[in-house]
Design an enzyme around this catalytic site. Structure first.
Site, PDB file in Angstrom:
ATOM      1  CG  HIS A 106       5.702  -3.001  -4.532  1.00 55.63           C
ATOM      2  ND1 HIS A 106       5.137  -2.623  -5.731  1.00 55.63           N
ATOM      3  CD2 HIS A 106       4.680  -3.165  -3.662  1.00 55.63           C
ATOM      4  CE1 HIS A 106       3.813  -2.556  -5.573  1.00 55.63           C
ATOM      5  NE2 HIS A 106       3.518  -2.882  -4.319  1.00 55.63           N
ATOM      6  CG  LEU A 109       4.243   1.312  -2.962  1.00 57.85           C
ATOM      7  CD1 LEU A 109       5.115   0.186  -3.499  1.00 57.85           C
ATOM      8  CD2 LEU A 109       3.692   0.945  -1.604  1.00 57.85           C
ATOM      9  NE  ARG A 130       2.940  -6.281  -3.130  1.00 57.76           N
ATOM     10  CZ  ARG A 130       2.798  -5.585  -2.007  1.00 57.76           C
ATOM     11  NH1 ARG A 130       3.694  -5.657  -1.041  1.00 57.76           N
ATOM     12  NH2 ARG A 130       1.751  -4.804  -1.858  1.00 57.76           N
ATOM     13  CG  HIS A 149       7.568  -2.694  -0.766  1.00 56.76           C
ATOM     14  ND1 HIS A 149       7.235  -1.390  -0.484  1.00 56.76           N
ATOM     15  CD2 HIS A 149       6.460  -3.434  -0.479  1.00 56.76           C
ATOM     16  CE1 HIS A 149       5.972  -1.352  -0.049  1.00 56.76           C
ATOM     17  NE2 HIS A 149       5.504  -2.577  -0.026  1.00 56.76           N
ATOM     18  CG  PHE A 173      -3.797  -6.118  -3.017  1.00 60.63           C
ATOM     19  CD1 PHE A 173      -4.410  -4.966  -3.471  1.00 60.63           C
ATOM     20  CD2 PHE A 173      -2.563  -5.989  -2.392  1.00 60.63           C
ATOM     21  CE1 PHE A 173      -3.817  -3.723  -3.296  1.00 60.63           C
ATOM     22  CE2 PHE A 173      -1.956  -4.756  -2.214  1.00 60.63           C
ATOM     23  CZ  PHE A 173      -2.588  -3.614  -2.668  1.00 60.63           C
ATOM     24  NE  ARG A 195       4.717  -7.362   3.136  1.00 55.80           N
ATOM     25  CZ  ARG A 195       3.957  -6.442   2.520  1.00 55.80           C
ATOM     26  NH1 ARG A 195       2.653  -6.622   2.419  1.00 55.80           N
ATOM     27  NH2 ARG A 195       4.506  -5.359   2.011  1.00 55.80           N
ATOM     28  CD  GLN A 230       6.955  -7.918  -1.441  1.00 56.68           C
ATOM     29  OE1 GLN A 230       6.391  -6.997  -0.865  1.00 56.68           O
ATOM     30  NE2 GLN A 230       6.393  -9.098  -1.579  1.00 56.68           N
ATOM     31  CD  GLU A 285      -0.164  -6.454  -5.111  1.00 58.97           C
ATOM     32  OE1 GLU A 285       0.850  -6.216  -4.423  1.00 58.97           O
ATOM     33  OE2 GLU A 285      -0.699  -7.558  -5.165  1.00 58.97           O
TER      34      GLU A 285
END
Lengths: 601, 284
Positions: free
Chosen positions: A237, A251, A310, A376, A121, A411, A235, A254
């Site tokens: 995304h 979403l 991100r 997100h 990730f 994050r 955040q 990722e």
């Protein structure tokens, strides 16, 4: 005063996503009378939507991995603004929390030798995410839900909590709310409260968040006088769906990139190679060939830039679209079809396959997806003590997304599910300890209860006022346009003016229909929290005159070293005023600082 | 684009009727989008459940044109053009209001499933070793999003309220099968299934399998194998003899039953019937 039902417990947990469930399990197992109160049905909380996995340095795929590497990745991903102690505890304890889920019945995907498989990730040096295909959140919430049932926790479903009330000594003593099905009021008294209410994303137009993410816990804590930190860091995304319009924001995991997917612009170019920031240059591939080799050989190659944190990827996509190199519906292309076999894609990403097939009529094994940034996750939240998740208000604890500090300015993917488990458990322990040590029955003044009831029912008694749906739509449009992914002082100031107007309009809300399962009324009671969190976010964003992590200022495009040493702490006073003070970050001990000095070479 | 007519059931436990809403059609929308526009316009108090809007949480189950479906995954352009879209609540569960039903039956039944009882760890560090092929059997059932449409369509309870006290239903049968096939589990729930969960009442019409949005083969992979295992356990003389003379590795039904949390929990089905107002905890 209207009639109401009342319940008394030792520990009340508000919110039944991963953090709330984990906290409640801990308190119940310690022998405290524990109840879980949630706005939806049990098992439907937003955790269920988490896709990619839970980050934990178990070292099952890369034995080189350990908590120090995970800690370092987390701090760097958060642009060093994280509470170092939370990041340390998280990295150290995440593996135990994952193994615990396995003992409770979770069935993670396996390595060839039968251990828990881990996936790559963004921002994680090693493949580190324990997962079940791309439905890890479902596995996590179901495991915790079944554990909660097994240990006998009382669950109060479809109950909206409006306010927290304190006793004469300033300790939180009651949560006042109503049953959504009946519309009747209810009061929960307890010796300790854990907030685990998740996100604030519903204040934006395009979000991956569900209707529940209205910042209830953030706002209730602020109204109760708790310190809030880092609220400016939201955040976006990088990969949400962009078309059809009705699904915009949903979403796209990722994991698509972790499993080999790449981002291309309308010219077919892998544009992320143009956006590698200096901080990550040493560990990011600068050719497509090296990036492609990395999937099989992490040791001798550097990671592809599609797997940057991100914030970096979201900003890059935004730039490409603004530069006129976007996809037909205003996103960019996420291509895994040309890079992996159809069988592999369907096995690794079954719910993405399903989602695009059914909602967009797109076969992701044959053609690229169109994706763009979507609101997100809130990095900021209730300020907590790292070890106990205690807020600055006695008797009030917070875990998961509604707490702040763990993730700093940004994050990393996969750190949320592990955060829920690590700090949910810790909040459960500390709330239990607090409850056991608390003397006297929790008491609140009748007058305060009556005031909460009156505020909640006012829109039902008014006619010809403002529609809650109109205010919600205008709020979402305001925050999307003025407090979005790229910010600037004039727009943020304008947002405050707009928020003032929306707040005035909220004073004349009116809703029709009965109190029984009335979504119009339910929304009217969510709006005060949505406005409060929007204001906290905007105020923080004005004062943070720099670009860092999830907060990007067009007028201050670089990080400011001075601002990199402070949290912005906000409070709401008893008369509704907002205050903001920069306070120094907790200081990392020398032995941990050395982990970052290695960056020099 | 043309208008879309949505015929929505409105009402409460005392009764109700279908109401037509004519809305402008919007490209790419699902049924839930249209309902949201109805809420923001002509009917602000129209009640429906939803959360993720991506087919992952199982909140927005309803009967669309007579067939159970998730409203968030049913595209308007895939329904017959020019005809009204009829949206009704799930029939098997009591009405709360409009499209919202009281699904507490499912939560009550879930409390009666004896939980996982894991065997001893495989490695000195307390971890387990399981092969992918062995976890995949259980993973199929753990895909369940608890939309409860399999329960809704199951004719054992669809028009037979009286059966709900003695029938767990397809959702719970896949939970039992998941535990039955779990590589770590040591509990034996077969007698409980036979005696109290009504497994024998299912006559394998596969209606549940047909409506499952996760495409779980409920009948073939869960209910039929469970029936076989239960029959083996109850009637096979060799197995009976084996249980009598050999050391048991799995516990008996009585022990498994005693382990079920519902027996000791104050909000179990043994208490007063839960009311929709307070969800599953209302009986306390």
């Amino acid at each position: 005063m209207p009639d109401y039902e009342s319940h008394d417990f030792d520990v009340i947990v508000i919110g039944a996503g991963g953090a709330g469930l984990r906290a409640a399990i801990e308190a119940q197992e310690r022998g405290l009378r524990t109840a879980l109160v949630c706005k939806s049905l049990l098992g439907k909380a937003h955790t269920v939507m988490a896709e990619g996995g839970a980050a934990a340095a178990m070292g099952n795929v890369w034995p080189e991995d350990n908590w120090k590497v995970h800690f370092r990745d987390t701090m760097r991903g958060g642009k060093m603004l994280n509470n170092w102690r939370m990041a340390q505890l998280h990295a150290q304890e995440a593996p135990d929390r994952i193994y615990e889920l396995e003992r409770w019945g979770a069935l993670f995907d396996r390595t060839a030798d039968g251990r828990i498989l881990q996936r790559d990730f963004g921002g994680h040096r090693y493949a580190r995410l324990a997962h079940v295909g791309d439905r890890t959140g479902l596995e996590l919430i179901r495991t915790l839900q079944q554990r909660a049932v097994a240990v006998g926790i009382e669950v109060f479903m479809e109950c909206k909590v409006l306010r927290l009330l304190k006793d004469s000594e300033g300790r939180v003593s009651a949560a006042v709310g109503y049953w959504r099905p009946s519309g009747e009021f209810v009061i929960f008294t307890a010796k300790a409260f854990v907030l685990a209410t998740g996100s604030i994303g519903k204040s934006w137009q395009y979000t991956s968040n569900s209707w529940e993410s209205t910042g209830d816990g953030h706002a209730m804590a602020a109204w109760a006088g708790a310190d809030m930190i880092d609220m400016e860091f939201v955040q976006f995304h990088p990969t949400g769906m962009v078309w059809p319009l009705s699904v915009r924001g949903i979403l796209v995991t990722e994991g698509v990139r972790g499993d080999g997917g790449v981002l291309r612009n309308s010219e077919g170019k892998r544009f992320m190679f143009d956006y590698i920031p200096p901080m990550f240059a040493a560990e990011t591939a600068d050719t497509e060939e090296e990036g492609d080799r990395w999937y099989d050989d992490h040791t001798n190659n550097r990671r592809p830039p599609e797997l940057l944190p991100r914030d970096e990827v979201a900003r890059s996509i935004n730039s490409e679209v603004k530069g006129g190199r976007g996809s037909p519906h205003g996103g960019v292309f996420l291509d895994i079809a040309s890079r992996r076999s159809a069988e592999y894609i369907r096995r690794r990403l079954p719910s993405m396959y399903h989602q695009f097939k059914e909602l967009a009529g797109v076969d992701i094994t044959a053609v690229p997806m169109e994706v763009g940034p979507t609101c997100h996750y809130a990095m900021g939240g209730i300020r907590v003590e790292a070890d106990t998740e205690a807020s600055t208000v006695p008797g009030l604890f917070a875990a998961g997304e509604c707490s702040g500090g763990m993730h700093g300015a940004n994050r990393l993917g996969g750190n949320s599910l592990s955060d829920l488990l690590v700090f949910g458990r810790r909040a459960g322990i500390a709330a239990s300890d607090f409850a056991e040590g608390r003397t006297g029955a929790p008491a609140v003044a009748d007058g305060e209860i009556a005031a909460v009831f009156a505020e909640a029912t006012a829109p039902l008694e008014r006619s010809d006022g403002e529609s809650p749906y109109d205010i919600q739509r205008d709020l979402q449009e305001t925050m999307q346009r003025l407090v979005g992914i790229i910010r600037t002082e004039s727009e943020l100031t304008e947002a405050l003016v707009e928020l003032d107007k929306l707040e005035e309009r909220c004073k004349v809300l009116s809703v029709s229909g009965p109190r029984t399962y009335n979504p119009g009324w339910n929304l009217a009671t969510d709006l005060p929290a949505m406005l409060t969190v929007s204001r906290l976010t905007t105020k923080g964003a004005i004062v943070r005159r720099e670009s860092r992590g999830g907060h990007t200022r067009d007028d201050y495009p670089l990080p400011d070293p001075e601002l990199g040493t402070v949290n912005l702490v906000q409070r709401v006073t008893t008369d509704g005023q907002y205050t903001l003070d920069p306070e120094p970050l907790p200081q990392m001990p020398a032995e941990l600082r050395t982990l970052f000095e290695e960056d020099a070479h | 684009m043309a208008d879309v007519t949505m015929t929505v059931w409105r009402g409460d436990p005392s009764g109700g009727a279908f109401t037509d809403y004519v809305m402008p059609a919007v490209e790419g929308e699902v049924v839930l989008d249209v309902l949201h526009r109805i809420q923001a316009g002509p009917a602000p108090d129209l009640a429906c459940r939803w959360n993720c809007k991506a087919g992952k949480c199982g909140s927005c189950s309803a009967e669309i044109n007579g067939r159970p479906a998730l409203m968030c995954m049913t595209r308007v352009d895939e329904l017959p053009v020019g005809e009204p879209i009829v949206v009704a609540p799930m029939r098997t569960f009591p009405i709360i209001r409009d499209l919202v039903t009281d699904v507490s039956f499912n939560y009550t039944m879930a409390r009666q499933v004896p939980p996982l009882a894991p065997r001893a760890p495989d490695a000195p560090d307390g971890t387990y070793r399981m092969m992918q092929i062995d976890v995949e059997r259980g993973q199929e059932f753990r895909k369940c999003i608890e939309c409860f449409m399999c329960q809704d369509v199951c004719h054992v309870i669809r028009d037979h309220e009286e059966n709900k006290t003695q029938y767990a239903g397809p959702r719970m049968f896949i939970r039992f099968m998941e535990l039955e096939s779990h590589p770590l589990d040591t509990n034996d729930r077969r007698e409980l299934l036979r005696q109290k969960m009504g497994l024998g009442m299912c006559n394998i019409t596969k209606c549940c399998t047909e409506v499952c949005p996760e495409h779980i083969k409920i009948t073939d992979n869960a209910i039929i194998p469970l029936k076989e295992r239960v029959v083996d356990s109850a009637y096979d003389p060799v197995a009976w003899l084996g249980r009598k003379i050999l050391r048991r590795t799995k516990r008996s039904a009585a022990e498994a039953d005693a382990d079920a949390p519902a027996k000791t929990h104050p909000t179990s089905a043994d208490g007063p019937t839960p009311t929709p107002t307070a969800g599953i905890a209302a009986s306390s």
